[in-house]
Design an enzyme around this catalytic site. Structure first.
Site, mmCIF file in Angstrom:
data_model
loop_
_atom_site.group_PDB
_atom_site.id
_atom_site.type_symbol
_atom_site.label_atom_id
_atom_site.label_comp_id
_atom_site.label_asym_id
_atom_site.label_seq_id
_atom_site.Cartn_x
_atom_site.Cartn_y
_atom_site.Cartn_z
ATOM 1 N N LYS A 96 -15.411 24.767 81.340
ATOM 2 C CA LYS A 96 -15.456 24.247 79.867
ATOM 3 C C LYS A 96 -14.282 22.986 80.103
ATOM 4 O O LYS A 96 -13.113 23.150 80.163
ATOM 5 C CB LYS A 96 -14.981 24.899 78.866
ATOM 6 C CG LYS A 96 -15.080 24.420 77.532
ATOM 7 C CD LYS A 96 -15.108 25.490 76.453
ATOM 8 C CE LYS A 96 -13.617 25.624 75.685
ATOM 9 N NZ LYS A 96 -13.170 24.510 74.492
ATOM 10 N N GLY A 157 -8.563 24.797 65.906
ATOM 11 C CA GLY A 157 -7.428 25.538 65.090
ATOM 12 C C GLY A 157 -7.393 25.385 63.550
ATOM 13 O O GLY A 157 -6.576 26.009 62.846
ATOM 14 N N ALA A 184 -14.826 24.781 68.379
ATOM 15 C CA ALA A 184 -13.486 24.331 67.388
ATOM 16 C C ALA A 184 -13.913 23.989 65.934
ATOM 17 O O ALA A 184 -14.736 23.227 65.448
ATOM 18 C CB ALA A 184 -12.840 23.026 68.096
ATOM 19 N N GLY A 185 -12.930 24.387 65.237
ATOM 20 C CA GLY A 185 -12.876 24.121 63.953
ATOM 21 C C GLY A 185 -13.502 25.254 62.896
ATOM 22 O O GLY A 185 -13.326 25.060 61.635
ATOM 23 N N ASN A 206 -12.068 30.690 68.602
ATOM 24 C CA ASN A 206 -10.931 31.400 68.854
ATOM 25 C C ASN A 206 -10.007 31.784 67.878
ATOM 26 O O ASN A 206 -9.801 33.164 67.351
ATOM 27 C CB ASN A 206 -10.373 30.528 69.768
ATOM 28 C CG ASN A 206 -9.019 31.064 70.684
ATOM 29 O OD1 ASN A 206 -8.719 30.626 71.845
ATOM 30 N ND2 ASN A 206 -8.594 32.263 70.130
ATOM 31 N N THR A 207 -9.594 30.534 66.981
ATOM 32 C CA THR A 207 -8.360 30.899 66.252
ATOM 33 C C THR A 207 -8.944 31.895 65.018
ATOM 34 O O THR A 207 -7.948 32.562 64.832
ATOM 35 C CB THR A 207 -7.666 29.427 65.728
ATOM 36 O OG1 THR A 207 -7.546 28.733 66.802
ATOM 37 C CG2 THR A 207 -6.593 29.673 65.011
#
Ligand SMILES: CC(=O)[C@@H](O)[C@H](O)COP(=O)(O)O
Length: 257
Positions: A96, A157, A184-185, A206-207
Site C-alpha cells: 500500500k 483519522g 481514509a476518512g 483504521n481510526t
C-alpha cells in the site's frame, strides 16, 4: 468475490492495525470485522525492535493477508526503499503506497506517488496507491501499472466521512472496471455503507475502529455496513425524487361521500 491482483477477496473490508489499545483488542477486532486483509506499517515493525517482532507474530496468528504500507514516507525515493524492505520483511509483493505531501491534511503528494508507483510496478510490486479523488492522477496511476485505486474520502483519522461524494461518483464512472477502495476518512458505518452504495468495491479504515470505545463491536458494525451497502448497490436502489409517490394503490379505493 472481489478480485484484486492475484487474490479473490471474500471480505470487502480492509483494516488498519494502528492505534488499538492493545494487541488483544486488535486481534478481536480483526476477527469480528471479518476482514481478510490488514495493513501493517513497516516502520512500526522495524523501529519497534522486540515490540515490532511480537506484533508481527500476532498478525501472523490472525490468518489474514498482510498488506504492508509505506506510512510516514514523504518522497518517492523514501517510499520505494520502504516498499523494497517491506517485501523482504513480510514476504509479499503487495504494497500500500502512501506518500504524504501535506503536513496538516496528510494529503498524498500525487506527483511523488505516481513516480513511486511507476518504479515499483516495474519491479513487479502489486501497488495499492493511496491517492486523492483526482481523475487525472487516477489515470496516471493506472498507466504506470496500478490495477487498483484507493482514493481518500476525507483526511486520515478525521472521521469526516465522504466530503466530496460527487468526486467519488465521477471516479466510479471514469474507471468502471478498476477495483476502487475508499481509503481514509471514514468515521461511521453509515459512511462506509454510503461509499459502497456508490459502487465502491471495498473500504479501508483504521481510526474509527481502533479508537472506538469497543473496537471489536465497532469492527463488526463496519463489516455489516459494508456488506449492506454492497447488497444495496447490487439490488437496484430507487433514485430520489422531489414529488410524493403513493405507496398505497389509489385505483379501486372506496368513495365515502
Ligand atoms: C492512508 C492511510 O494511512 C489510511 O489507510 C489510514 O490507515 C486509514 O485511514 P483512517 O484512519 O482515517 O480510517
Amino acid at each position: 468475490m472481489l478480485s484484486i491482483y492475484d487474490a479473490e477477496l471474500s471480505s470487502r473490508l480492509l483494516l488498519g492495525t494502528a492505534r488499538y489499545p492493545s494487541p488483544a483488542v486488535l486481534a478481536k477486532a480483526v476477527g469480528r470485522s471479518g476482514a481478510g486483509i490488514v495493513t501493517v506499517s513497516l516502520r512500526r515493525e522495524t523501529a519497534g525492535g522486540k515490540t515490532g517482532g511480537a506484533f508481527f507474530d500476532l498478525i501472523r496468528q490472525l490468518a489474514v493477508r498482510v498488506l504492508p504500507n509505506t506510512a510516514g514516507c514523504h518522497s518517492a525515493s523514501e517510499a520505494i526503499l520502504t516498499a523494497r524492505m517491506a517485501r523482504e520483511v513480510f514476504g509479499t509483493d503487495w504494497i500500500k503506497l502512501e506518500v504524504i505531501g501535506h503536513h496538516d491534511s496528510l494529503q498524498p503528494d500525487v506527483f511523488e506517488l505516481v513516480e513511486a508507483a511507476r518504479v515499483l510496478c516495474a519491479e513487479g510490486f502489486c501497488v495499492f496507491p493511496y491517492t486523492t479523488d483526482d481523475l487525472v492522477v487516477g489515470e496516471k496511476l493506472l498507466s504506470v501499472g496500478c490495477r487498483v485505486l484507493m482514493p481518500w474520502c476525507a483526511p486520515i483519522g478525521s472521521a469526516a466521512g465522504p466530503r466530496n461524494p460527487s468526486a467519488l461518483i465521477a471516479m466510479r464512472s471514469a474507471f468502471p472496471d478498476v477495483p476502487l477502495i475508499v481509503d481514509a476518512g471514514i468515521g461511521r458505518p453509515s459512511h462506509a455503507a454510503m461509499v459502497m452504495e456508490l459502487g465502491y468495491d471495498a473500504v479501508l479504515l483504521n481510526t474509527a475502529v481502533a479508537v472506538a470505545d469497543d473496537p471489536p463491536a465497532m469492527a463488526e458494525a463496519f463489516g455489516k455496513a459494508i456488506e449492506a451497502g454492497r447488497l444495496a448497490y447490487l439490488s437496484g436502489m430507487l433514485e430520489p425524487r422531489d414529488m410524493a409517490v403513493p405507496s398505497t394503490p389509489v385505483v379501486g379505493k372506496g368513495v365515502f361521500e
